[in-house]
Design a protein around this motif. Structure first.
Motif, PDB file in Angstrom:
ATOM      1  N   PHE A  41      60.947  40.834  50.291  1.00 22.51           N
ATOM      2  CA  PHE A  41      61.002  40.819  48.832  1.00 22.51           C
ATOM      3  C   PHE A  41      59.988  41.815  48.272  1.00 22.51           C
ATOM      4  O   PHE A  41      58.915  42.017  48.849  1.00 22.51           O
ATOM      5  CB  PHE A  41      60.708  39.411  48.292  1.00 22.51           C
ATOM      6  N   ASP A  42      60.348  42.410  47.154  1.00 27.37           N
ATOM      7  CA  ASP A  42      59.503  43.424  46.526  1.00 27.37           C
ATOM      8  C   ASP A  42      58.708  42.795  45.383  1.00 27.37           C
ATOM      9  O   ASP A  42      59.298  42.288  44.423  1.00 27.37           O
ATOM     10  CB  ASP A  42      60.374  44.568  46.003  1.00 27.37           C
ATOM     11  N   PHE A  43      57.388  42.806  45.494  1.00 27.72           N
ATOM     12  CA  PHE A  43      56.528  42.313  44.422  1.00 27.72           C
ATOM     13  C   PHE A  43      55.199  43.055  44.491  1.00 27.72           C
ATOM     14  O   PHE A  43      54.870  43.697  45.495  1.00 27.72           O
ATOM     15  CB  PHE A  43      56.312  40.798  44.518  1.00 27.72           C
ATOM     16  N   ILE A  44      54.439  42.983  43.412  1.00 30.91           N
ATOM     17  CA  ILE A  44      53.201  43.751  43.292  1.00 30.91           C
ATOM     18  C   ILE A  44      52.060  43.007  43.973  1.00 30.91           C
ATOM     19  O   ILE A  44      51.802  41.836  43.673  1.00 30.91           O
ATOM     20  CB  ILE A  44      52.868  44.013  41.813  1.00 30.91           C
ATOM     21  N   THR A  45      51.376  43.690  44.884  1.00 27.33           N
ATOM     22  CA  THR A  45      50.246  43.086  45.585  1.00 27.33           C
ATOM     23  C   THR A  45      48.915  43.770  45.269  1.00 27.33           C
ATOM     24  O   THR A  45      47.863  43.217  45.587  1.00 27.33           O
ATOM     25  CB  THR A  45      50.463  43.137  47.109  1.00 27.33           C
ATOM     26  N   LYS A  46      48.952  44.959  44.669  1.00 27.15           N
ATOM     27  CA  LYS A  46      47.709  45.650  44.324  1.00 27.15           C
ATOM     28  C   LYS A  46      47.042  44.921  43.167  1.00 27.15           C
ATOM     29  O   LYS A  46      47.573  44.852  42.058  1.00 27.15           O
ATOM     30  CB  LYS A  46      47.985  47.099  43.931  1.00 27.15           C
ATOM     31  N   ILE A  47      45.868  44.380  43.415  1.00 27.06           N
ATOM     32  CA  ILE A  47      45.197  43.537  42.428  1.00 27.06           C
ATOM     33  C   ILE A  47      44.782  44.351  41.215  1.00 27.06           C
ATOM     34  O   ILE A  47      44.095  45.371  41.330  1.00 27.06           O
ATOM     35  CB  ILE A  47      43.973  42.847  43.055  1.00 27.06           C
ATOM     36  N   ASP A  48      45.216  43.901  40.053  1.00 23.77           N
ATOM     37  CA  ASP A  48      44.854  44.530  38.783  1.00 23.77           C
ATOM     38  C   ASP A  48      44.908  43.450  37.711  1.00 23.77           C
ATOM     39  O   ASP A  48      45.986  43.072  37.249  1.00 23.77           O
ATOM     40  CB  ASP A  48      45.809  45.675  38.453  1.00 23.77           C
ATOM     41  N   PHE A  49      43.747  42.939  37.329  1.00 27.33           N
ATOM     42  CA  PHE A  49      43.686  41.833  36.377  1.00 27.33           C
ATOM     43  C   PHE A  49      44.248  42.198  35.003  1.00 27.33           C
ATOM     44  O   PHE A  49      44.509  41.311  34.191  1.00 27.33           O
ATOM     45  CB  PHE A  49      42.243  41.358  36.213  1.00 27.33           C
ATOM     46  N   LYS A  50      44.449  43.479  34.741  1.00 26.99           N
ATOM     47  CA  LYS A  50      44.959  43.910  33.440  1.00 26.99           C
ATOM     48  C   LYS A  50      46.421  44.340  33.496  1.00 26.99           C
ATOM     49  O   LYS A  50      46.949  44.894  32.530  1.00 26.99           O
ATOM     50  CB  LYS A  50      44.088  45.041  32.886  1.00 26.99           C
ATOM     51  N   ASP A  51      47.080  44.079  34.611  1.00 31.94           N
ATOM     52  CA  ASP A  51      48.490  44.432  34.779  1.00 31.94           C
ATOM     53  C   ASP A  51      49.340  43.171  34.621  1.00 31.94           C
ATOM     54  O   ASP A  51      49.293  42.273  35.472  1.00 31.94           O
ATOM     55  CB  ASP A  51      48.706  45.045  36.162  1.00 31.94           C
ATOM     56  N   PRO A  52      50.135  43.053  33.556  1.00 37.58           N
ATOM     57  CA  PRO A  52      50.935  41.835  33.357  1.00 37.58           C
ATOM     58  C   PRO A  52      52.001  41.630  34.425  1.00 37.58           C
ATOM     59  O   PRO A  52      52.392  40.491  34.688  1.00 37.58           O
ATOM     60  CB  PRO A  52      51.548  42.035  31.971  1.00 37.58           C
ATOM     61  N   LYS A  53      52.465  42.709  35.050  1.00 40.52           N
ATOM     62  CA  LYS A  53      53.463  42.539  36.109  1.00 40.52           C
ATOM     63  C   LYS A  53      52.816  42.000  37.385  1.00 40.52           C
ATOM     64  O   LYS A  53      53.405  41.169  38.087  1.00 40.52           O
ATOM     65  CB  LYS A  53      54.192  43.859  36.371  1.00 40.52           C
ATOM     66  N   TRP A  54      51.602  42.462  37.692  1.00 41.38           N
ATOM     67  CA  TRP A  54      50.870  41.864  38.820  1.00 41.38           C
ATOM     68  C   TRP A  54      50.589  40.392  38.527  1.00 41.38           C
ATOM     69  O   TRP A  54      50.749  39.532  39.403  1.00 41.38           O
ATOM     70  CB  TRP A  54      49.557  42.606  39.064  1.00 41.38           C
ATOM     71  N   THR A  55      50.187  40.093  37.299  1.00 41.68           N
ATOM     72  CA  THR A  55      49.920  38.707  36.911  1.00 41.68           C
ATOM     73  C   THR A  55      51.167  37.851  37.080  1.00 41.68           C
ATOM     74  O   THR A  55      51.115  36.741  37.620  1.00 41.68           O
ATOM     75  CB  THR A  55      49.445  38.647  35.446  1.00 41.68           C
ATOM     76  N   ARG A  56      52.295  38.357  36.609  1.00 41.97           N
ATOM     77  CA  ARG A  56      53.570  37.637  36.736  1.00 41.97           C
ATOM     78  C   ARG A  56      53.889  37.331  38.190  1.00 41.97           C
ATOM     79  O   ARG A  56      54.162  36.170  38.555  1.00 41.97           O
ATOM     80  CB  ARG A  56      54.686  38.489  36.126  1.00 41.97           C
TER      81      ARG A  56
END
Length: 346
Positions: A41-56
């Motif tokens: 599955f494709d999802f964001i793993t690069k930690i970025d507290f200001k990225d809403p897609k990473w948060t999602r």
């Protein structure tokens, strides 16, 4: 110092909690395997507290499992405290239950999480699941009604979704405010997430009909969560669910089955929770109690349906108002102490 880093004092206070994370293995470790190749599955793993897609993506992986073929089981345990003026806080009963949740990915990249949850109340002395309870505030023996919510669904998006509607009782317009959460780095490779919601909305149990069950025209609730996870799990592109341990607290009116009416005071829940490997890791007595109600409580929904209601709205739909004895009034807390006498200076 980075605002998203815990102080040394806070880190020391979390040391025992983080140490416990070692007992919560990832799925790969539990199976004795290290995943290789392209993630499924494709999802964001690069930690970025200001990225809403990473948060999602990260919150969806904590709250559920983003593999739709899997269901995540969460276990919760703690106690509920009674709070009234002019007396000490007292433990009323134990709290223990579980939930099963599944996700479905939507076209815009959001996740629809679909959940069933059930929570039982235990005798604080014997630990047994209670069917009846002796209310120390009224002197009455009352029927205990467990929390049983089917479903409690919502969407995890890159935008804030607003508070739950509870079947239309609470109205909120969709927003385009980015979904960001309160993340911090903790000790020993941990990460800590704090979330919460404070609400006041029309009570499904209006006092003109539910004289003994209703806390008033409006319902005021505050819920707060703390999640502790491993940073390496957050960054793992093969891990569709992030194991965690955490704490949940809730400030809420008297539970309707306590038959307190609009008595002064409230309930405070204090609990801890974690992910478990399904039914086999849950206490046998709550599994049996849930199964006796319906087999469905041991499985996550496979389809999205509604409405999503809390225990109060379900109580209004499933229970009947208790009889009101002649001359009944809500229990009162002890009177405030008189002023202490002033000592004369020597």
């Amino acid at each position: 110092m980075d605002d998203n880093t815990f102080s040394r004092r806070e880190s020391l206070g979390l040391a025992a909690l983080v140490a416990g994370m070692a007992a919560v293995p990832t799925a790969a470790v539990a199976a004795g395997k290290t995943p290789k190749g392209k993630p499924k599955f494709d999802f964001i793993t690069k930690i970025d507290f200001k990225d809403p897609k990473w948060t999602r993506d990260t919150y969806a992986r904590i709250d559920a499992d983003i593999d739709p073929a899997k269901e995540k089981c969460g276990w919760i345990k703690g106690k509920a405290m009674g709070v009234r003026p002019n007396e000490k806080v007292r433990t009323l009963f134990g709290v223990e239950g579980f939930s099963f949740v599944r996700t479905k990915k939507l076209e815009d990249g959001s996740y629809r999480r679909m959940l069933r949850e059930i929570v039982f109340y235990r005798d604080p002395v014997t630990g047994e699941i209670m069917k009846e309870w002796d209310n120390p505030y009224t002197g009455e023996r009352v029927k205990v009604v467990p929390i049983a919510n089917d479903p409690f669904n919502f969407t995890i998006s890159e935008f804030i979704q607003g508070p739950p509607s509870y079947g239309g009782l609470q109205k909120a317009e969709p927003t385009k405010i980015p979904f960001l959460q309160n993340w911090e780095y903790g000790p020993d490779g941990s990460m800590i997430l704090q979330t919460g919601i404070d609400m006041i909305y029309p009570n499904a149990l209006q006092p003109d009909k539910w004289v003994r069950e209703s806390s008033g025209v409006m319902n005021r609730v505050s819920e707060h969560f703390i999640y502790t996870v491993k940073r390496e799990d957050v960054e793992n592109p093969h891990l569709t669910h992030i194991p965690h341990i955490g704490a949940w607290s809730r400030v809420t009116p008297w539970l309707p089955w306590m038959l307190m009416g609009q008595a002064e005071g409230m309930i405070n829940y204090f609990t801890h929770f974690t992910t478990v490997a399904g039914e086999k890791e849950l206490p046998a007595d709550i599994v049996a109690a849930a199964r006796a109600m319906d087999e469905k409580w041991l499985h996550a929904p496979t389809e999205d349906y509604g409405p999503s209601l809390s225990s109060l709205e379900n109580y209004a739909r499933e229970q009947k108002p208790a009889p009101v004895p002649a001359g009944w009034t809500p229990p009162k807390p002890p009177p405030a102490p008189s002023a202490l006498p002033m000592r004369k200076p020597e």
